[in-house]
Design a protein around this motif. Structure first.
Motif: not given
Length: 187
Positions: A48-53
């Motif tokens: 989720k962190r990578i996708q939100q970035a």
């Protein structure tokens, strides 16, 4: 366990086994596997962190992990990295010389077992040189076009590697060494 050169949060997120099991129980792991007594996995929060970035996610996971994750990642592309031969894979394990013969052979047999899962992969890359394999990986990710090997050819290559394991004299020699109770290190 963390190796000397690894940094928590950079190379991996290291957690105690009990904490890892709690993450699994709470459904916080996209995928996980126990490999040679160690637990590895991918946390959903990291995805989720990578996708939100605004980035695409590239997972480096073994066959066990992919069996589990592919059910949750409908649009994922699966790439199987193959050794040029099982003999070369064995040479690489031997060159590391960080484990006893029995452990190295167990790793070789695990790699051979993973070849049975070729049908669940979309693309195949032969790691016969880091620069070439890396460029092939980039090409697949960017264009979805393999340079050298499609699915049918990749699956055939896996069958050939499995056949090598069944017929190669060097494999029979290692098995004989192990059956003789020899755990002497060579070289």
């Amino acid at each position: 366990p963390k190796r000397e050169q690894e940094i928590d949060g950079e190379h991996y997120h290291f957690v105690a086994p009990a904490d890892f099991k709690r993450l699994i129980e709470r459904g916080e792991m996209l995928e996980w596997a126990e490999v040679f007594g160690n637990m590895y996995g991918t946390g959903r929060s990291e995805i989720k962190r990578i996708q939100q970035a605004g980035h695409d996610v590239l997972l480096e996971i073994d066959v066990q992990g992919w069996h589990y994750a592919r059910q949750k990642l409908d649009e994922a592309t699966a790439i199987f990295i193959l050794p040029p031969s099982m003999a070369i894979l064995w040479e690489r394990l031997e060159k590391r010389a960080t484990e006893p013969l029995e452990v190295r052979f167990r790793r070789l047999m695990a790699a051979a077992g993973e070849l049975e899962a070729a049908h669940i992969y979309d693309y195949f890359i032969i790691n016969d040189g880091m620069d070439v394999a890396y460029q092939e990986l980039v090409d697949i990710i960017v264009t979805k076009q393999p340079r050298s090997m499609g699915k049918a050819e990749g699956e055939a290559r896996c069958r050939a590697l499995l056949e090598e394991m069944k017929t190669a004299p060097w494999v029979k020699e290692i098995k004989a060494q192990l059956a003789g109770g020899s755990n002497q290190e060579s070289g």
